[in-house]
Design a protein around this motif. Sequence first.
Motif, PDB file in Angstrom:
ATOM      1  N   ASN A 124      74.197  76.553  48.335  1.00 46.81           N
ATOM      2  CA  ASN A 124      75.374  76.158  49.115  1.00 46.81           C
ATOM      3  C   ASN A 124      76.577  77.019  48.763  1.00 46.81           C
ATOM      4  OD1 ASN A 124      73.802  74.089  50.128  1.00 46.81           O
ATOM      5  ND2 ASN A 124      74.864  72.457  49.035  1.00 46.81           N
ATOM      6  N   VAL A 125      76.788  77.234  47.473  1.00 46.05           N
ATOM      7  CA  VAL A 125      77.935  78.034  47.021  1.00 46.05           C
ATOM      8  C   VAL A 125      77.788  79.475  47.497  1.00 46.05           C
ATOM      9  CG1 VAL A 125      79.163  78.940  44.999  1.00 46.05           C
ATOM     10  CG2 VAL A 125      78.461  76.528  45.066  1.00 46.05           C
ATOM     11  N   ALA A 126      76.608  80.046  47.351  1.00 42.34           N
ATOM     12  CA  ALA A 126      76.392  81.422  47.797  1.00 42.34           C
ATOM     13  C   ALA A 126      76.640  81.540  49.304  1.00 42.34           C
ATOM     14  CB  ALA A 126      74.984  81.886  47.439  1.00 42.34           C
ATOM     15  N   ALA A 127      76.172  80.561  50.071  1.00 39.86           N
ATOM     16  CA  ALA A 127      76.389  80.580  51.519  1.00 39.86           C
ATOM     17  C   ALA A 127      77.871  80.429  51.855  1.00 39.86           C
ATOM     18  CB  ALA A 127      75.572  79.474  52.193  1.00 39.86           C
ATOM     19  N   ARG A 128      78.567  79.566  51.116  1.00 40.33           N
ATOM     20  CA  ARG A 128      80.011  79.374  51.368  1.00 40.33           C
ATOM     21  C   ARG A 128      80.771  80.666  51.102  1.00 40.33           C
ATOM     22  NH1 ARG A 128      83.344  78.855  54.272  1.00 40.33           N
ATOM     23  NH2 ARG A 128      85.375  77.975  53.828  1.00 40.33           N
ATOM     24  N   ILE A 129      80.423  81.352  50.036  1.00 39.28           N
ATOM     25  CA  ILE A 129      81.062  82.629  49.723  1.00 39.28           C
ATOM     26  C   ILE A 129      80.807  83.623  50.851  1.00 39.28           C
ATOM     27  CG2 ILE A 129      80.979  84.633  48.165  1.00 39.28           C
ATOM     28  CD1 ILE A 129      80.257  82.548  45.914  1.00 39.28           C
ATOM     29  N   ARG A 130      79.561  83.741  51.267  1.00 50.54           N
ATOM     30  CA  ARG A 130      79.211  84.712  52.323  1.00 50.54           C
ATOM     31  C   ARG A 130      79.916  84.407  53.638  1.00 50.54           C
ATOM     32  NH1 ARG A 130      73.983  84.648  49.572  1.00 50.54           N
ATOM     33  NH2 ARG A 130      73.730  86.747  48.691  1.00 50.54           N
ATOM     34  N   GLY A 131      80.152  83.141  53.911  1.00 51.20           N
ATOM     35  CA  GLY A 131      80.797  82.746  55.157  1.00 51.20           C
ATOM     36  C   GLY A 131      82.308  82.686  55.085  1.00 51.20           C
ATOM     37  N   PHE A 132      82.876  82.979  53.929  1.00 48.41           N
ATOM     38  CA  PHE A 132      84.325  82.831  53.747  1.00 48.41           C
ATOM     39  C   PHE A 132      85.058  84.084  54.184  1.00 48.41           C
ATOM     40  CE2 PHE A 132      88.310  82.683  51.338  1.00 48.41           C
ATOM     41  CZ  PHE A 132      88.737  81.411  51.690  1.00 48.41           C
ATOM     42  N   ASP A 133      86.148  83.884  54.887  1.00 50.57           N
ATOM     43  CA  ASP A 133      86.990  84.994  55.326  1.00 50.57           C
ATOM     44  C   ASP A 133      88.348  84.854  54.644  1.00 50.57           C
ATOM     45  OD1 ASP A 133      87.971  87.201  56.683  1.00 50.57           O
ATOM     46  OD2 ASP A 133      88.549  86.021  58.440  1.00 50.57           O
ATOM     47  N   GLY A 134      88.518  85.526  53.529  1.00 53.02           N
ATOM     48  CA  GLY A 134      89.763  85.463  52.779  1.00 53.02           C
ATOM     49  C   GLY A 134      89.567  86.012  51.383  1.00 53.02           C
ATOM     50  N   ARG A 135      90.527  85.752  50.531  1.00 51.94           N
ATOM     51  CA  ARG A 135      90.480  86.234  49.150  1.00 51.94           C
ATOM     52  C   ARG A 135      89.666  85.270  48.293  1.00 51.94           C
ATOM     53  NH1 ARG A 135      96.634  88.389  48.090  1.00 51.94           N
ATOM     54  NH2 ARG A 135      96.921  89.183  50.184  1.00 51.94           N
ATOM     55  N   ILE A 136      88.883  85.843  47.406  1.00 47.02           N
ATOM     56  CA  ILE A 136      88.006  85.031  46.559  1.00 47.02           C
ATOM     57  C   ILE A 136      88.302  85.317  45.097  1.00 47.02           C
ATOM     58  CG2 ILE A 136      85.613  84.496  45.944  1.00 47.02           C
ATOM     59  CD1 ILE A 136      84.811  85.446  48.788  1.00 47.02           C
ATOM     60  N   PHE A 137      88.425  84.230  44.338  1.00 43.77           N
ATOM     61  CA  PHE A 137      88.553  84.299  42.885  1.00 43.77           C
ATOM     62  C   PHE A 137      87.380  83.546  42.281  1.00 43.77           C
ATOM     63  CE2 PHE A 137      92.845  84.657  44.517  1.00 43.77           C
ATOM     64  CZ  PHE A 137      93.325  85.750  43.811  1.00 43.77           C
TER      65      PHE A 137
END
Length: 174
Positions: free
Chosen positions: A30-43
């Motif tokens: 779920n986390v990996a998918a959320r990261i891949r689908g996120f459009d913005g800055r990631i920390f």
Amino acid sequence: MNKVLVVVDMQNDFVDGTLGTKEAVGIVDNVAARIRGFDGRIFATLDTHFPDYPETAEGRKLPVAHCIQGTDGWKINEKVQQALTEKGYKAIEKKTFGSTDLVEEIRSIAAEGEISIELVGLCTDICVVSNALLLKAFFPEISISVDADCCAGVTPRTHEAALETMKMCQIDVV
């Protein structure tokens, strides 16, 4: 609007290592998918301890060595790391539950204009809730949310309690 995703402590020791749980293993995809689908800055935060951990205040209350800098347990879970690498991110090492360095990073983004913050990761009832409340304290007007399907606690009961605590503090739980 600038969007920020904070991936909290998705490290091997919390997923399937010394402090891992089946619930933590269960959110990795779920986390990996959320990261891949996120459009913005990631920390991505990294719980970071050193060989003297047993002598620290935390080590005396939680006498389980974990996330010792440079060890395999300190590294981010492989699937999550792959997603982070694909999208681009900034790592933030933290020595305790909440990160003031993260607050400073968010402060610089907030200076650019309107933002929203989403948190995912481990453990809901320790580091996720600590960072969410810390961010809410510093940025009371910013929209802050936590994705419950991308978080796991030490136990299912304490996971739910942390989600309720965050809701009571006006953090959206989705």
